[in-house]
Design a protein around this motif. Structure first.
Motif, PDB file in Angstrom:
ATOM      1  N   PRO A  23       3.870  63.785   1.273  1.00  0.00           N
ATOM      2  CA  PRO A  23       3.102  62.538   1.395  1.00  0.00           C
ATOM      3  C   PRO A  23       3.838  61.357   0.761  1.00  0.00           C
ATOM      4  O   PRO A  23       4.460  61.492  -0.302  1.00  0.00           O
ATOM      5  CB  PRO A  23       1.811  62.852   0.630  1.00  0.00           C
ATOM      6  CG  PRO A  23       1.708  64.332   0.614  1.00  0.00           C
ATOM      7  CD  PRO A  23       3.109  64.837   0.585  1.00  0.00           C
ATOM      8  N   GLY A  24       3.775  60.215   1.439  1.00  0.00           N
ATOM      9  CA  GLY A  24       4.344  58.999   0.887  1.00  0.00           C
ATOM     10  C   GLY A  24       5.845  58.913   0.946  1.00  0.00           C
ATOM     11  O   GLY A  24       6.449  58.085   0.276  1.00  0.00           O
ATOM     12  N   ARG A  25       6.484  59.756   1.770  1.00  0.00           N
ATOM     13  CA  ARG A  25       7.947  59.764   1.859  1.00  0.00           C
ATOM     14  C   ARG A  25       8.376  59.768   3.307  1.00  0.00           C
ATOM     15  O   ARG A  25       7.640  60.209   4.192  1.00  0.00           O
ATOM     16  CB  ARG A  25       8.520  60.989   1.143  1.00  0.00           C
ATOM     17  CG  ARG A  25       8.235  61.055  -0.326  1.00  0.00           C
ATOM     18  CD  ARG A  25       8.632  62.377  -0.924  1.00  0.00           C
ATOM     19  NE  ARG A  25      10.022  62.702  -0.634  1.00  0.00           N
ATOM     20  CZ  ARG A  25      10.834  63.343  -1.478  1.00  0.00           C
ATOM     21  NH1 ARG A  25      10.387  63.706  -2.659  1.00  0.00           N
ATOM     22  NH2 ARG A  25      12.070  63.621  -1.149  1.00  0.00           N
ATOM     23  N   GLY A  26       9.602  59.271   3.560  1.00  0.00           N
ATOM     24  CA  GLY A  26      10.135  59.339   4.909  1.00  0.00           C
ATOM     25  C   GLY A  26      10.979  58.134   5.262  1.00  0.00           C
ATOM     26  O   GLY A  26      11.626  57.538   4.410  1.00  0.00           O
ATOM     27  N   HIS A  27      10.940  57.764   6.546  1.00  0.00           N
ATOM     28  CA  HIS A  27      11.726  56.644   7.048  1.00  0.00           C
ATOM     29  C   HIS A  27      10.933  55.946   8.143  1.00  0.00           C
ATOM     30  O   HIS A  27       9.860  56.399   8.545  1.00  0.00           O
ATOM     31  CB  HIS A  27      13.074  57.139   7.587  1.00  0.00           C
ATOM     32  CG  HIS A  27      12.946  58.158   8.678  1.00  0.00           C
ATOM     33  ND1 HIS A  27      12.811  59.512   8.426  1.00  0.00           N
ATOM     34  CD2 HIS A  27      12.906  58.040  10.032  1.00  0.00           C
ATOM     35  CE1 HIS A  27      12.718  60.172   9.568  1.00  0.00           C
ATOM     36  NE2 HIS A  27      12.757  59.297  10.555  1.00  0.00           N
ATOM     37  N   ALA A  28      11.462  54.829   8.620  1.00  0.00           N
ATOM     38  CA  ALA A  28      10.808  54.078   9.694  1.00  0.00           C
ATOM     39  C   ALA A  28      11.713  54.080  10.920  1.00  0.00           C
ATOM     40  O   ALA A  28      12.933  54.228  10.816  1.00  0.00           O
ATOM     41  CB  ALA A  28      10.521  52.653   9.246  1.00  0.00           C
TER      42      ALA A  28
END
Length: 290
Positions: free
Chosen positions: A106-111
């Motif tokens: 949760p709350g992590r990643g990329h666009a």
């Protein structure tokens, strides 16, 4: 002799058990890599609920409760050399390029940026660029395992319309001359001397004073409206060593703790330009030149 044979017989068993525990990660660092034979979307991260719905690229949606799901806002600003500079504002989310391909946490990643419905690129930070000619921009948030973060059955994304074509470089060539309207006063002959003009004092332009304390900017960041050709002086005082940078004009100025630094420029480019600090990454103000 029996004791020696017994210990010799159990030694391989101990090694096998130790190897098994090591492979199981007992006492080791948790991994975010998925198991062999599973896809990214079935990675070891079990956050959220995988939905049957997929995006245009076939990536499944991973739904979180609305209160826990991230949000994203985007602003596209014309670049002085054409195209658009894109700035993202996210909540309950941070960019994690170092763990892309791992588990969905949760709350992590990329666009990902989609221009006119087609994927253009990934973003691993809040800034990006879109070439000229685009009409709509969609920004969508993805987890590290490439699934799409979702809330209430819909992807976490935002869409902005790019109004018009950004202004590029100023066209070159001679400036067209206008004919003198009929009945207008004839030009003054050289012998007559210059026409009298009222004495004028050079316009000092505008002065903006900014103070930086930690991560707080005073007054708070806002937009400074300027006319093309107007003179602007920035007076900046900070509490740490840093570098002041005016985007689009490529003007920089070193900042020393407790010392007021002064930067003066002529706003000869139209558009929206950021004024920020390089070291701390603080947005100080924005210049809107028309």
């Amino acid at each position: 002799m029996r004791a020696r044979r017994s210990s010799a017989a159990t030694a391989p068993l101990v090694l096998v058990l130790a190897a098994a525990l090591s492979l199981a990660g007992c006492g080791g660092r948790a991994t975010t890599h998925h198991k062999p034979g599973t896809s990214h979307q079935e990675a070891t991260g079990s956050s959220g609920t995988l939905l049957a719905a997929r995006d245009e690229g076939g990536r499944r949606l991973r739904e979180l409760p609305t209160a826990d799901a991230p949000t994203v806002r985007a602003e596209a600003r014309p670049d002085s050399e054409g195209g658009w500079n894109v700035h993202l504002t996210v909540e309950r989310f941070r960019f994690t390029p170092e763990s892309t391909g791992g588990a969905a946490l949760p709350g992590r990643g990329h666009a990902r940026l989609l221009v006119d419905g087609r994927e253009l690129t990934r973003l691993y930070g809040p800034w990006g660029y879109v070439p000229a000619g685009a009409h709509t921009l969609t920004v969508r948030l993805h987890a590290d395992d490439h699934t799409v973060w979702a809330a209430a059955g819909a992807p976490v994304q935002t869409t902005v319309r790019l109004n018009g074509t950004p202004t590029g470089a100023t066209p070159t060539g001679p400036t067209p001359t206008r004919p003198t309207p009929t009945g207008s006063a004839p030009p003054v002959p050289p012998s007559a001397g210059p026409r009298p003009t009222a004495s004028r004092t050079a316009d000092p332009g505008r002065t903006v004073t900014l103070t930086i304390s930690g991560k707080t900017v005073s007054p708070p960041p806002s937009r400074i409206e300027l006319k093309k050709g107007e003179r602007l002086t920035l007076r900046v005082t900070g509490d740490r060593a840093d570098t002041l940078h005016v985007h689009g004009y490529d003007r920089e100025l070193p900042l020393s703790p407790g010392t007021t630094a002064t930067l003066t420029l002529v706003a000869d480019r139209t558009g929206l330009f950021e004024v920020e600090t390089h070291g701390s990454g603080l947005l100080l103000t924005q210049l809107v030149v028309r």
